[in-house]
Design a protein around this motif. Structure first.
Motif, PDB file in Angstrom:
ATOM      1  N   ALA A  10      -1.630  -0.441  10.792  1.00 44.33           N
ATOM      2  CA  ALA A  10      -0.817   0.416   9.900  1.00 44.33           C
ATOM      3  C   ALA A  10      -1.628   0.871   8.696  1.00 44.33           C
ATOM      4  CB  ALA A  10       0.437  -0.344   9.448  1.00 44.33           C
ATOM      5  N   VAL A  11      -2.414  -0.040   8.122  1.00 45.78           N
ATOM      6  CA  VAL A  11      -3.248   0.329   6.967  1.00 45.78           C
ATOM      7  C   VAL A  11      -4.315   1.328   7.412  1.00 45.78           C
ATOM      8  CG1 VAL A  11      -4.880  -0.545   5.253  1.00 45.78           C
ATOM      9  CG2 VAL A  11      -2.821  -1.851   5.780  1.00 45.78           C
ATOM     10  N   TRP A  13      -4.167   3.453   9.789  1.00 47.74           N
ATOM     11  CA  TRP A  13      -3.552   4.767  10.011  1.00 47.74           C
ATOM     12  C   TRP A  13      -3.183   5.444   8.685  1.00 47.74           C
ATOM     13  CZ3 TRP A  13       1.444   6.810   9.245  1.00 47.74           C
ATOM     14  CH2 TRP A  13       1.660   8.034   9.873  1.00 47.74           C
ATOM     15  N   LEU A  14      -2.599   4.662   7.762  1.00 48.77           N
ATOM     16  CA  LEU A  14      -2.180   5.242   6.475  1.00 48.77           C
ATOM     17  C   LEU A  14      -3.377   5.735   5.666  1.00 48.77           C
ATOM     18  CD1 LEU A  14       0.570   2.747   5.246  1.00 48.77           C
ATOM     19  CD2 LEU A  14       0.884   5.177   5.654  1.00 48.77           C
ATOM     20  N   ARG A  17      -5.067   8.684   7.322  1.00 45.49           N
ATOM     21  CA  ARG A  17      -4.276   9.923   7.196  1.00 45.49           C
ATOM     22  C   ARG A  17      -4.496  10.577   5.834  1.00 45.49           C
ATOM     23  NH1 ARG A  17      -2.836  13.890   7.795  1.00 45.49           N
ATOM     24  NH2 ARG A  17      -0.926  14.876   8.580  1.00 45.49           N
ATOM     25  N   THR A  18      -4.635   9.749   4.806  1.00 45.21           N
ATOM     26  CA  THR A  18      -4.832  10.327   3.465  1.00 45.21           C
ATOM     27  C   THR A  18      -6.232  10.932   3.320  1.00 45.21           C
ATOM     28  OG1 THR A  18      -5.703   8.291   2.476  1.00 45.21           O
ATOM     29  CG2 THR A  18      -3.318   8.587   2.428  1.00 45.21           C
ATOM     30  N   LEU A  77      -6.094   6.395  -3.881  1.00 40.91           N
ATOM     31  CA  LEU A  77      -4.730   5.842  -3.766  1.00 40.91           C
ATOM     32  C   LEU A  77      -4.372   5.049  -5.011  1.00 40.91           C
ATOM     33  CD1 LEU A  77      -4.729   4.601  -0.062  1.00 40.91           C
ATOM     34  CD2 LEU A  77      -3.219   6.343  -1.003  1.00 40.91           C
ATOM     35  N   ASP A  80      -3.887   7.451  -7.976  1.00 40.26           N
ATOM     36  CA  ASP A  80      -2.685   8.250  -7.759  1.00 40.26           C
ATOM     37  C   ASP A  80      -1.398   7.430  -7.887  1.00 40.26           C
ATOM     38  OD1 ASP A  80      -0.948   8.888  -4.901  1.00 40.26           O
ATOM     39  OD2 ASP A  80      -1.164  10.490  -6.358  1.00 40.26           O
ATOM     40  N   GLY A  81      -1.537   6.120  -7.826  1.00 41.05           N
ATOM     41  CA  GLY A  81      -0.359   5.259  -7.898  1.00 41.05           C
ATOM     42  C   GLY A  81       0.233   4.936  -6.539  1.00 41.05           C
ATOM     43  N   SER A  82      -0.355   5.506  -5.484  1.00 43.10           N
ATOM     44  CA  SER A  82       0.198   5.265  -4.142  1.00 43.10           C
ATOM     45  C   SER A  82      -0.215   3.910  -3.577  1.00 43.10           C
ATOM     46  CB  SER A  82      -0.288   6.350  -3.166  1.00 43.10           C
ATOM     47  OG  SER A  82       0.076   7.625  -3.629  1.00 43.10           O
ATOM     48  N   TYR A  85       2.086   1.003  -2.661  1.00 39.67           N
ATOM     49  CA  TYR A  85       2.892   0.989  -1.439  1.00 39.67           C
ATOM     50  C   TYR A  85       2.141   0.353  -0.265  1.00 39.67           C
ATOM     51  CZ  TYR A  85       5.715   3.802  -4.422  1.00 39.67           C
ATOM     52  OH  TYR A  85       6.463   4.223  -5.493  1.00 39.67           O
TER      53      TYR A  85
END
Lengths: 181, 318
Positions: A10-11, A13-14, A17-18, A77, A80-82, A85
């Motif tokens: 999952a990490v 992929w996330l 993707r960014t 990330l 940006d503050g993301s 998550y």
């Protein structure tokens, strides 16, 4: 699939993707094109293209292209503050790091292997020598990826510091201290 | 969603400084089930405190614990938390379902897809919407961020300015959802500098100013703290002049001001006595009372009062 593998996937992929922005892909492709074009130009003029492949390809292009991906993978990330998550999940930190490094490698390794392999072909290196050079580039990209990934988290302006490192240390300083010279 | 177990989030003398700037100074607070509002103006230290409570920022001193565990070290504590902070800008190439589902996967849910659909439905978003988050309105992106915090049905929900950017209808809808989560027994912490946002939500208030807690407790308890101040009320009556004179004469009011022909504004330092005596004073003047409305008994006044008190304390006034 175990929970740890699912979390790493999952990490991966996330983060991956960014990183797939058009500007970044263009920058990566442009670096590869420059290497192949330079190697071809030297080979076409009857010169020895192998040093170009090693100096420009492995010594310069690999860290530069890896830097473009890795420094921003977690660093952007975070800025940006993301990142919260990903960070605020019941996932061990090492799984986050492995997933992020996997994402960096998925993008950076082909980005350096393909142009190095093409440049080796243009330079007239044999298949084995070309494959070894490309594999060396890939392994180097993964090692740089880990370092620049961490730098992206710990340093502000990691891209700038990374550029300074690559251009100053990997360029003139390491070349001057190379015993082959 | 099923009721959450009672989990307390606590700060024990936590401080956080960035260089020479003290963002949070020696804050001790315990937040239990129900909805607690963390109020304060911009720069009060709300976000830093919230992030310490979630384990996102290491305290410079003191300890922040979730259910007695350090969320920075204990993944079980992190599993209890649902967090809504800044919108996830760089994750906006994802669809809402991908974003929320990935949160479910990272929380180890057996069926993250179904959980994502439930969470998105709870915030009125369509799980089948194929658009990326960047194509959403600000309010929709905020709701997707809230959905990712709800996907694992956390016992603790921490919301940093969660209603910012939402239109009144969305705000009302989500306020109801937070209220419901609090009523279910979850620990819900909502930070805001917009008092009207949290007024319908909060059972309890923590007011932060300059990195320090200047007021804390049930809304009613904080109001009780305010009994030594002057209260203002509007009294609607058919005989305002006579009633005004009587209120001053009997000591029920410290000041009165006529408002048109049918109302007066009253200032009193003895609110309980005023409430008990206004009817008899009106009867003695043959004045008919239509309404008695406090003008400064809302959260805005509590907030202003707490901040003035805090500034006074910081300045050494008392």
């Amino acid at each position: 699939m175990s929970g740890g593998v699912r979390a790493i996937a999952a990490v991966w992929w996330l983060v991956g993707r960014t990183q797939l922005s058009r500007a970044r892909l263009v920058a990566l492709a442009a670096g590869g094109v420059v290497l192949v074009a330079l190697t071809w130009a030297v080979a076409a003029s009857g010169g020895d293209a192998e040093p170009v492949l090693n100096r420009v390809g492995v010594d310069l292009l690999v860290p530069l292209l890896t830097l473009v991906v890795a420094a921003s993978a977690l660093g952007d990330l975070d800025a940006d503050g993301s990142l919260v998550y990903l960070w605020l999940r019941p996932v061990p930190r090492w799984q986050l790091a492995v997933g992020a490094l996997g994402a960096v490698g998925t993008i950076a390794v082909p980005a350096v292997m393909v142009p190095i392999a093409l440049a080796a072909l243009v330079a007239g290196l044999g298949a084995v020598s070309g494959a070894v050079t490309a594999a060396t580039g890939a392994a180097t990209a993964l090692a740089y990826g880990a370092v620049f990934l961490a730098a992206g988290l710990w340093l502000e302006r990691a891209l700038l510091w990374g550029l300074l490192y690559v251009l100053v240390w990997e360029g003139p300083v390491s070349a001057a201290s190379d015993p082959r010279r | 969603m099923p009721a959450g177990s009672a989990v307390t989030v606590a700060a024990h003398s936590v401080s956080r400084w960035f260089g020479s700037v003290v963002a949070v100074a020696d804050v001790s607070v315990a937040i239990g089930p129900g909805v607690t509002a963390l109020l304060g103006p911009n720069g009060a230290g709300k976000t830093t405190l919230v992030r310490m409570l979630c384990g996102l920022v290491r305290p410079s001193a003191g300890r922040a614990l979730v259910d007695g565990r350090d969320p920075r070290r204990d993944v079980a504590a992190a599993a209890m938390i649902g967090y809504v902070g800044e919108p996830a800008g760089l994750l906006e190439p994802l669809t809402a379902r991908q974003f929320v589902r990935s949160a479910g996967v990272l929380h180890g849910l057996a069926e993250p897809g179904a959980a994502a659909e439930r969470a998105l439905a709870a915030v009125d978003l369509d799980p089948s919407d194929p658009r990326p988050l960047r194509a959403y309105s600000k309010g929709m992106r905020q709701r997707a961020t809230i959905a990712q915090a709800l996907v694992h049905q956390p016992a603790v929900l921490v919301l940093d300015e969660p209603l910012t950017g939402l239109d009144p209808a969305q705000r009302h809808r989500l306020a109801g959802l937070f209220r419901q989560l609090g009523d279910d027994g979850r620990t819900v912490l909502v930070s805001s500098h917009v008092l009207a946002e949290v007024e319908p939500l909060a059972d309890r208030l923590v007011v932060l100013l300059g990195g320090r807690v200047v007021a804390e407790g049930e809304l009613a308890a904080i109001r009780a703290l305010m009994d030594d101040r002057t209260h203002r009320l509007r009294v609607a009556t058919d005989a305002p002049a006579a009633l005004a004179a009587a209120l001053v004469r009997t000591g029920q009011a410290e000041g009165v001001r006529l408002i048109g022909d049918n109302a007066l504004e009253v200032e009193t330092g003895e609110i309980a006595a005023f409430r008990a005596g206004i009817a008899s004073v009106a009867a003695s003047e043959n004045a008919r009372l239509r309404e008695v409305v406090p003008l400064d008994d809302d959260l805005e006044s509590v907030f202003r009062y707490a901040i003035e008190r805090g500034r006074g304390a910081q300045g050494g006034a008392w």
